[in-house]
Design a protein around this motif. Structure first.
Motif, mmCIF file in Angstrom:
data_model
loop_
_atom_site.group_PDB
_atom_site.id
_atom_site.type_symbol
_atom_site.label_atom_id
_atom_site.label_comp_id
_atom_site.label_asym_id
_atom_site.label_seq_id
_atom_site.Cartn_x
_atom_site.Cartn_y
_atom_site.Cartn_z
ATOM 1 N N PHE A 379 0.838 -1.200 0.000
ATOM 2 C CA PHE A 379 0.000 0.000 0.000
ATOM 3 C C PHE A 379 0.877 1.256 0.000
ATOM 4 O O PHE A 379 0.534 2.268 -0.602
ATOM 5 C CB PHE A 379 -0.922 0.008 1.228
ATOM 6 C CG PHE A 379 -1.949 -1.094 1.218
ATOM 7 C CD1 PHE A 379 -3.185 -0.912 0.627
ATOM 8 C CD2 PHE A 379 -1.661 -2.318 1.785
ATOM 9 C CE1 PHE A 379 -4.132 -1.920 0.606
ATOM 10 C CE2 PHE A 379 -2.604 -3.336 1.782
ATOM 11 C CZ PHE A 379 -3.828 -3.156 1.186
ATOM 12 N N GLY A 380 2.012 1.155 0.671
ATOM 13 C CA GLY A 380 2.947 2.271 0.697
ATOM 14 C C GLY A 380 3.560 2.534 -0.674
ATOM 15 O O GLY A 380 3.824 3.686 -1.027
ATOM 16 N N ILE A 381 3.793 1.483 -1.422
ATOM 17 C CA ILE A 381 4.338 1.645 -2.775
ATOM 18 C C ILE A 381 3.352 2.406 -3.653
ATOM 19 O O ILE A 381 3.715 3.351 -4.370
ATOM 20 C CB ILE A 381 4.653 0.268 -3.404
ATOM 21 C CG1 ILE A 381 5.818 -0.405 -2.665
ATOM 22 C CG2 ILE A 381 5.001 0.427 -4.890
ATOM 23 C CD1 ILE A 381 6.161 -1.769 -3.201
ATOM 24 N N VAL A 382 2.075 2.011 -3.612
ATOM 25 C CA VAL A 382 1.054 2.689 -4.409
ATOM 26 C C VAL A 382 0.927 4.148 -3.974
ATOM 27 O O VAL A 382 0.846 5.053 -4.808
ATOM 28 C CB VAL A 382 -0.302 1.969 -4.279
ATOM 29 C CG1 VAL A 382 -1.373 2.709 -5.085
ATOM 30 C CG2 VAL A 382 -0.180 0.524 -4.760
ATOM 31 N N ALA A 383 0.924 4.380 -2.656
ATOM 32 C CA ALA A 383 0.825 5.752 -2.143
ATOM 33 C C ALA A 383 1.993 6.596 -2.622
ATOM 34 O O ALA A 383 1.823 7.758 -3.021
ATOM 35 C CB ALA A 383 0.778 5.716 -0.612
ATOM 36 N N LEU A 384 3.182 6.022 -2.593
ATOM 37 C CA LEU A 384 4.378 6.738 -3.025
ATOM 38 C C LEU A 384 4.328 7.060 -4.512
ATOM 39 O O LEU A 384 4.713 8.163 -4.938
ATOM 40 C CB LEU A 384 5.619 5.905 -2.694
ATOM 41 C CG LEU A 384 6.973 6.586 -2.855
ATOM 42 C CD1 LEU A 384 7.069 7.820 -1.970
ATOM 43 C CD2 LEU A 384 8.096 5.607 -2.520
ATOM 44 N N LEU A 385 3.833 6.140 -5.312
ATOM 45 C CA LEU A 385 3.717 6.381 -6.752
ATOM 46 C C LEU A 385 2.757 7.533 -7.037
ATOM 47 O O LEU A 385 3.001 8.352 -7.933
ATOM 48 C CB LEU A 385 3.236 5.108 -7.454
ATOM 49 C CG LEU A 385 4.277 3.986 -7.582
ATOM 50 C CD1 LEU A 385 3.638 2.730 -8.171
ATOM 51 C CD2 LEU A 385 5.458 4.431 -8.430
ATOM 52 N N ILE A 386 1.663 7.605 -6.279
ATOM 53 C CA ILE A 386 0.717 8.724 -6.442
ATOM 54 C C ILE A 386 1.420 10.047 -6.175
ATOM 55 O O ILE A 386 1.284 11.013 -6.933
ATOM 56 C CB ILE A 386 -0.484 8.546 -5.492
ATOM 57 C CG1 ILE A 386 -1.355 7.372 -5.949
ATOM 58 C CG2 ILE A 386 -1.320 9.835 -5.428
ATOM 59 C CD1 ILE A 386 -2.458 7.012 -4.975
ATOM 60 N N LEU A 387 2.201 10.085 -5.092
ATOM 61 C CA LEU A 387 2.889 11.320 -4.720
ATOM 62 C C LEU A 387 3.934 11.719 -5.755
ATOM 63 O O LEU A 387 4.107 12.907 -6.040
ATOM 64 C CB LEU A 387 3.560 11.155 -3.348
ATOM 65 C CG LEU A 387 2.635 10.875 -2.158
ATOM 66 C CD1 LEU A 387 3.448 10.791 -0.881
ATOM 67 C CD2 LEU A 387 1.553 11.939 -2.037
ATOM 68 N N ILE A 388 4.618 10.760 -6.302
ATOM 69 C CA ILE A 388 5.696 11.056 -7.250
ATOM 70 C C ILE A 388 5.150 11.487 -8.614
ATOM 71 O O ILE A 388 5.618 12.463 -9.207
ATOM 72 C CB ILE A 388 6.618 9.831 -7.411
ATOM 73 C CG1 ILE A 388 7.386 9.578 -6.108
ATOM 74 C CG2 ILE A 388 7.596 10.032 -8.573
ATOM 75 C CD1 ILE A 388 8.194 8.286 -6.122
ATOM 76 N N VAL A 389 4.157 10.779 -9.104
ATOM 77 C CA VAL A 389 3.718 10.955 -10.490
ATOM 78 C C VAL A 389 2.770 12.140 -10.669
ATOM 79 O O VAL A 389 2.871 12.887 -11.653
ATOM 80 C CB VAL A 389 3.048 9.655 -11.004
ATOM 81 C CG1 VAL A 389 2.426 9.886 -12.371
ATOM 82 C CG2 VAL A 389 4.078 8.530 -11.055
#
Length: 457
Positions: A379-389
């Protein structure tokens, strides 16, 4: 026009006086902190957020957070983040938010499983509420700030009020720092981060906000200085913030500021006409000269120890084994936590206790990226991708937002060395999501050359 200039000068002078007052009588810091909340509420209720007052008030809360912490003015330790949440939620009550900001509502929902796991698996003797709030409040502040800011229309001229709101309390911080440590030579004895030169507070956090201040003062100098007097004031504040940031001996904030300023100059150069490009190149050259002078002065004041610090050497000039003060090892343990719990993570608030069991090291995380992975797993990976992209995607159709990439860089670099201990990286990230519009007045701002003498009114 004269009235506006006088008002800005008066407000600057008031923040100089504030720095002196909270140093002389620390109790006044609590009064100041209380007034920020009360006066902000009154303003927002009266204006109903017609001109994005909530955003300016949240920016001011971010700028004042470290000042209040270092002077004992906080009614609650994390009140800076709570104030950002309060002002922006109240602002959304009046003026709403974009339906397309659902992506950040989804981001917040991704954090829920980690909160549940943390609450149900916390080690005995740990205050569950405090542990969870300490670790999740930064992400929650980012999520709510992002929902408020997502594609919200502001003009380039209006951005100055947000930047000034961030910068004004930092003027008080600079005054307080000089009063707290008038002589740098007397307190610098080694190359470790120095609490004495940081007002007795955490050097990492002070360096972070001073780095943000360096960028704000540069932006005000380049874009919003309408008179020679304002140019000199902003230039002076930029140089002073640079010096005090360097002598905290905490490198993260200074490196982040340099990266932000480099990108800002490049952005201005990219969109400028030929004549203005030549002017920007001259400014960059002048910046190198002034920066070298500030660095040289810092070297003299620290007896050369600041050179050792930035060369990753101890006071005797010997190379240190680790370059990030042990942060690599802490981040390494968090990656191990993620490898051991790749789907659900270890749960919010379990990071510190898990690390102690794993390695015997008692330390909180300095890296928000590895902490997200450790505590939230996939879930942290998906959250991080949202923040980055997401900010990068928005930039495609938001080229008028001259500060977007610099704000994005501040968030990305700060969370790698200071996590989200303070509200600044969360809020500044959200500022990158604003939809900046260019008006006729903004075009004049874009083409104004800061060193040109002001016209007689």
């Amino acid at each position: 026009m004269r009235g506006n200039k006088f008002t800005y000068t008066t407000v600057l002078a008031a923040h100089v006086a504030l720095g002196i007052a909270v140093f002389a009588a620390p109790l006044l810091s609590k009064v100041y902190g209380f007034l920020v909340l009360i006066m902000g509420t009154v303003l927002l209720l009266n204006t109903k957020n017609k001109n994005n007052e909530a955003l300016v008030l949240a920016a001011y809360a971010v700028g004042s957070e470290v000042l209040l912490r270092m002077t004992g003015g906080n009614l609650v330790h994390e009140i800076g983040k709570y104030e950002v949440l309060y002002f922006l939620i109240l602002g959304m009550f009046y003026t709403g938010f974009s339906k397309r900001s659902w992506i950040y509502l989804f981001f917040i929902m991704l954090l829920v499983p980690g909160v549940y796991i943390g609450a149900t698996t916390m080690l005995d003797g740990v205050n569950v509420r405090k542990a969870i709030m300490f670790n999740i409040l930064g992400e929650l502040t980012l999520g709510i700030s992002a929902i408020y800011c997502y594609q919200r229309k502001v003009t380039l001229e209006q951005m100055q009020y947000i930047i000034k709101a961030l910068a004004l309390p930092l003027v008080s911080v600079l005054v307080y720092l000089f009063l707290y440590t008038p002589s740098i030579k007397d307190v610098v004895t080694g190359t470790q981060s120095n609490f004495e030169t940081s007002g007795g507070f955490g050097p990492n956090q002070v360096s972070t906000v001073l780095g943000l201040g360096m960028f704000c003062f540069l932006a005000l100098l380049m874009m919003y200085s309408k008179t020679r007097k304002e140019q000199l004031v902003h230039l002076g504040l930029l140089l002073i913030a640079s010096y005090r940031g360097i002598v905290t001996f905490s490198r993260g904030g200074v490196f982040t500021a340099l990266a932000m300023m480099a990108v800002f100059f490049f952005t201005l150069f990219w969109f400028a006409k030929l004549r203005t490009r030549n002017f920007i190149l001259r400014l960059v050259l002048i910046g190198f000269v002034l920066g070298s002078l500030v660095w040289s002065y810092s070297v003299i004041q620290t007896g050369g120890l600041i050179e050792n610090r930035y060369a990753n050497q101890d006071a005797r000039g010997r190379e240190k084994e680790d370059s990030l003060g042990g942060r690599e090892q802490i981040a390494g343990t968090e990656i191990q936590m993620f490898m051991d719990n790749p789907i659900w993570g270890i749960g919010v608030g379990n990071n510190k206790g898990y690390r102690e069991q794993l390695t015997g090291i008692v330390a909180a995380s300095h890296n928000e990226i590895t902490r997200l992975l450790a505590e939230h797993g996939a879930f942290g990976i998906v959250a991080l991708l949202i923040l980055i992209v997401t900010p990068l995607f928005l930039y495609i159709n938001n080229k008028a937002h001259l500060f977007l990439v610099s704000f994005y860089i501040f968030w990305a670099l700060t969370i790698n060395h200071a996590a989200m201990r303070i509200a600044a990286p969360a809020f500044v990230y959200a500022l990158a999501l604003l939809n900046v519009q260019v008006t006729n007045d903004d075009k004049n701002t874009l083409h104004r050359e800061p060193s040109v003498p002001p016209q007689t009114e």
